[in-house]
Design an enzyme around this catalytic site. Structure first.
Site, mmCIF file in Angstrom:
data_model
loop_
_atom_site.group_PDB
_atom_site.id
_atom_site.type_symbol
_atom_site.label_atom_id
_atom_site.label_comp_id
_atom_site.label_asym_id
_atom_site.label_seq_id
_atom_site.Cartn_x
_atom_site.Cartn_y
_atom_site.Cartn_z
ATOM 1 N N GLU A 112 0.845 -1.200 0.000
ATOM 2 C CA GLU A 112 0.000 0.000 0.000
ATOM 3 C C GLU A 112 0.868 1.232 0.000
ATOM 4 O OE1 GLU A 112 -2.472 -0.226 3.529
ATOM 5 O OE2 GLU A 112 -2.721 -2.347 3.095
ATOM 6 N N LYS A 114 2.174 4.593 1.434
ATOM 7 C CA LYS A 114 2.254 5.119 2.799
ATOM 8 C C LYS A 114 1.895 6.600 2.749
ATOM 9 C CE LYS A 114 5.270 5.187 6.817
ATOM 10 N NZ LYS A 114 5.116 6.596 7.098
ATOM 11 N N ASP A 116 1.206 10.323 3.653
ATOM 12 C CA ASP A 116 1.921 11.199 4.569
ATOM 13 C C ASP A 116 0.938 12.157 5.233
ATOM 14 O OD1 ASP A 116 3.949 12.293 5.933
ATOM 15 O OD2 ASP A 116 4.821 13.391 4.247
ATOM 16 N N TYR A 221 -6.787 2.176 6.357
ATOM 17 C CA TYR A 221 -5.907 1.076 5.962
ATOM 18 C C TYR A 221 -5.948 -0.122 6.896
ATOM 19 C CZ TYR A 221 -2.891 3.641 9.198
ATOM 20 O OH TYR A 221 -2.385 4.300 10.290
ATOM 21 N N LYS A 309 10.786 3.431 3.306
ATOM 22 C CA LYS A 309 10.820 4.893 3.227
ATOM 23 C C LYS A 309 11.566 5.316 1.973
ATOM 24 C CE LYS A 309 9.141 6.304 7.282
ATOM 25 N NZ LYS A 309 9.835 7.120 8.213
ATOM 26 N N CYS A 403 31.625 24.666 29.992
ATOM 27 C CA CYS A 403 30.198 24.624 29.660
ATOM 28 C C CYS A 403 29.718 25.988 29.162
ATOM 29 C CB CYS A 403 29.395 24.211 30.894
ATOM 30 S SG CYS A 403 27.618 24.327 30.641
ATOM 31 N N CYS A 406 27.148 27.276 32.108
ATOM 32 C CA CYS A 406 27.503 27.570 33.507
ATOM 33 C C CYS A 406 29.008 27.714 33.694
ATOM 34 C CB CYS A 406 26.958 26.482 34.425
ATOM 35 S SG CYS A 406 27.842 24.927 34.264
ATOM 36 N N CYS A 421 28.872 18.387 30.871
ATOM 37 C CA CYS A 421 28.965 19.315 31.984
ATOM 38 C C CYS A 421 28.457 18.513 33.186
ATOM 39 C CB CYS A 421 28.073 20.519 31.724
ATOM 40 S SG CYS A 421 27.779 21.486 33.199
ATOM 41 N N CYS A 426 23.828 23.206 36.879
ATOM 42 C CA CYS A 426 23.887 23.890 35.578
ATOM 43 C C CYS A 426 22.466 24.231 35.114
ATOM 44 C CB CYS A 426 24.579 22.987 34.562
ATOM 45 S SG CYS A 426 24.463 23.596 32.879
#
Ligand code: IVH
Length: 667
Positions: A112, A114, A116, A221, A309, A403, A406, A421, A426
């Site tokens: 089938e 797909k 979107d 579906y 896909k 970092c 911080c 970090c 932080c």
């Protein structure tokens, strides 16, 4: 008079339903729009004058009624799972191999398109459309019935009085999308990114009149639970759905082999641009429901289906800068800031670079021309650099030693690629922790997204998760873009989250190594946070699926006085600290042959349905698995058992027939 009125209303409804079906499902209108409109207006007039005659399945419902203030949550009766992905021919052949290993070589597939759009579930009772919901987290979605009624190809009444749950994809046709953006352009407004976003956005509008304006459509579906429909294959299911009045996709095709599947995939990859709607791949499903049953599910998705896909579109753009952000666990992640570019329907300005090693591996410099794609068509990613376009002005990038939020020194923990970090105070980590706490799989607080949390945090209205439960409406109203109504809704969602079952809170707390699944296991096993707080490392490790690392982490977490203080604050604020889902069974306490055993079912069962057998074995502490391996203790071989029986013989697994199983279950 009243009889006449009844008859006229009935006549109008029948006509409108028929015209609707002809126009929106069959795509073969038989009357001009004006005739439809006249009949609809007459019906609406009669119903307004006689409100007691209005019914939930009246075609007048399609114009959209009063706006809601909030969407109710809906628990799906059958979970809405997602599919595993295939990205190339090899993945498809691999899928086919596994399927045939499971059920033998006699397999046919349904292919089938797909679509979107947005996955929705439609519930019918005695043939009436009673509730429609979004997918949500797969088990709980949102009730969007009133918006779905505005989709004219969704039947409000089926041709037969069935009770079933139907699954489908709501979408916006390309033409409607283009027309909508054309209007926006004329009005000087910002354009919509792609049809999927508009479809999803429209169905999540509280005012159904907005959804009604959007020209949405649907292809269904699947059936959530075929129950007593008599259907034995997916293709029959689709034919039944068509018969019941639904719009199913006509391009579906049954394929007798994986080669045919691959041909279908290639054909649609080419023909994709000619379709009237967007597709992002092909869905391939084993057709026989019995075989589907036999293959079963992994934790996340069915073994009998896969989504191929289409390859992601790749585009070229410039990398302007690299930004650093600190995540919930302190990991510092570099993000590429890009010259804005359109990829697969949306404008991309940023892309994750994951970590320093990746930047070095791909030899990425500031100012480079880069190739960008969206991984899985969603998350933007830098694929590589076009080094031949370098001018010599590009600048090397290196990660900072401190970092960015911080300024404490960053460290690289043993065996990790990431820089972290490790300052627990932080602000970036605290903010990200709060965002995680309210997210969908955690406390799932609607209306409290990243933006609102960041504002609340910056305004110092919240500094830990308990503060969320101390918020008051007046404080919320002062925030940017927060009206009276949204503030009320937000307070209500916060209040509602207090009664979440314990696993949601456990996951939300962000204990290291504890994901959503482990949180559920812990909640189920210990039932209250008090018991979990008292658990020793040994007791934690004794729980199935909890390893050493996680047990250590949980024990250390709850030993921290700060954490203990936080939990008691949450308790005082009325947050539920108890698990209220189904009880865990301790297999050691079950006196049954099946306790702690892994059982595989194969072949056709005559006395029990496969699901019944599975449920009964599980109730007695057994685990039912889909494939035979070294870990299998017992194989139940029904009629015409094939490859699994052979595998079991090879592994020396104990083998029973169904009669023996039934006898043992009776004990
Ligand atoms: S079948 C058990 N068939 O793609 C899962 N899905 O991960 C059953 N989709 O979110 C899904 N078109 O909404 C199926 N013809 C189709 C589909 C389809 C689009 C979506 C679906 C789901 C995702 C698959």
């Amino acid at each position: 008079m009243s009889e006449q009125l009844h008859a006229r209303i009935e006549e109008l409804r029948n006509l409108l339903n028929k015209w609707n079906y002809e126009y929106h499902v069959l795509d073969q209108p038989t009357v001009p729009d004006s005739e439809y409109d006249n009949a609809l207006h007459e019906l609406i007039r009669l119903e307004t004058e006689n409100p007691d005659l209005l019914t939930a399945d009246s075609p007048s419902m399609r114009v959209g009624g009063a706006a809601l203030s909030v969407f109710e949550k809906v628990e799906h009766r059958t979970a809405m799972l997602s599919l595993g992905n295939a990205f190339n021919e090899e993945d498809l052949r691999d899928f086919d191999r596994k399927v045939r290993q499971g059920v033998g070589d006699q397999v046919s597939y349904m292919c089938e398109l797909k679509i979107d759009g947005l996955a929705v579930s439609l519930r019918y009772e005695d043939g009436l459309f009673v509730q429609g919901a979004t997918r949500g987290d797969g088990s709980i979605g949102e009730d969007i019935t009133q918006n779905l009624k505005t989709i004219r190809s969704i039947p409000l009444r089926l041709t037969k009085p069935y009770s079933l749950e139907v699954r489908g994809e709501a979408y916006m046709p390309k033409k409607s999308f283009e027309a909508l953006n054309e209007q926006k352009k004329l009005a000087g407004e910002e354009l919509f990114a792609n049809p999927r976003n508009v479809a999803a956005g429209s169905l999540r509008q509280l005012d159904p009149k907005l959804a009604a304006k959007r020209n949405l459509d649907i292809f269904v579906y699947g059936i959530g639970n075929v129950g007593s429909t008599g259907v034995t294959s997916h293709s029959q299911g689709l034919d039944l759905l068509h018969e019941l009045g639904f719009k199913t996709n006509p391009e579906r095709q049954k394929c007798a082999s994986i080669d045919e599947v691959i041909e279908y995939v290639q054909k649609w990859q080419e023909k994709r641009p000619n379709l009237a709607y967007e597709i992002d791949g092909i869905v391939i499903k084993v057709d026989s429901l019995e075989q589907q049953d036999e293959l079963g599910f992994t934790a996340k998705s069915p073994r009998w289906a896969i989504a191929y896909k289409f390859p992601a579109e790749e585009v070229v753009t410039k990398l302007i800068d690299i930004e650093l952000s600190v995540g919930r666990t302190g990991v510092v992640t570099p993000t590429a800031l890009l010259e804005p570019v359109r990829v697969a329907g949306t404008v991309v300005k940023r892309a994750s670079l994951h970590n320093e090693d990746l930047i070095r591996e791909k030899d990425i410099k500031l100012g480079d021309t880069v190739i960008v794609k969206k991984a899985g068509d969603i998350i933007p990613e830098v694929v590589g650099v076009l080094t031949e376009r370098r001018t010599g002005e590009e600048i090397d990038f290196s990660m900072p030693s401190h970092c960015p939020e911080c300024e404490s020194e960053l460290v690289r923990l043993d065996g990790e690629v990431a820089l972290r970090c490790i300052n627990p105070m932080c602000p970036a980590q605290i903010r990200e922790g709060l965002i995680h706490f309210v997210s969908r799989d955690a406390m799932n607080i609607d209306g409290l997204g990243e933006r609102v949390i960041s504002q609340l945090f910056e305004e110092k209205l919240i500094s830990d998760v308990a503060d969320i439960y101390r918020l008051e409406k007046d404080q919320l109203i002062q925030l940017e873009r927060m009206g009276d109504k949204s503030a009320t809704n937000l307070i209500n969602s916060i209040e509602a989250s207090k009664s979440n079952s314990l696993e949601k809170l456990l996951f939300g707390l962000g204990i290291r190594h504890v994901g959503a699944k482990a949180a559920k296991t812990l909640a189920q096993q210990f039932e209250t946070i008090e018991r979990l707080q008292e658990a020793t490392v040994d007791e934690l490790v004794a729980v199935n699926e909890i390893g050493d690392k996680m047990a250590e982490s949980v024990a250390t977490y709850f030993n921290n006085p700060e954490v203990q203080k936080l939990i008691s604050e949450l308790r005082d604020l009325g947050v539920n600290l108890v698990y209220n889902g189904p009880k865990a069974v301790n297999v050691a306490d079950i006196d049954s042959y099946f306790a702690g055993k892994t059982v595989v079912l194969t072949g056709k069962l005559e006395i029990l349905s496969r699901n019944e057998a599975k449920e009964k074995i599980e109730l007695l502490g057994g685990k039912v698995s889909g494939s035979v391996s070294k870990k299998t203790d017992l194989l139940i071989a029904g009629e015409a058992a094939g490859s699994k029986l052979e595998a079991a013989q090879k592994h020396g697994v104990e083998i029973w027939d169904e009669a023996r199983l039934v006898e043992e279950l009776k004990k």
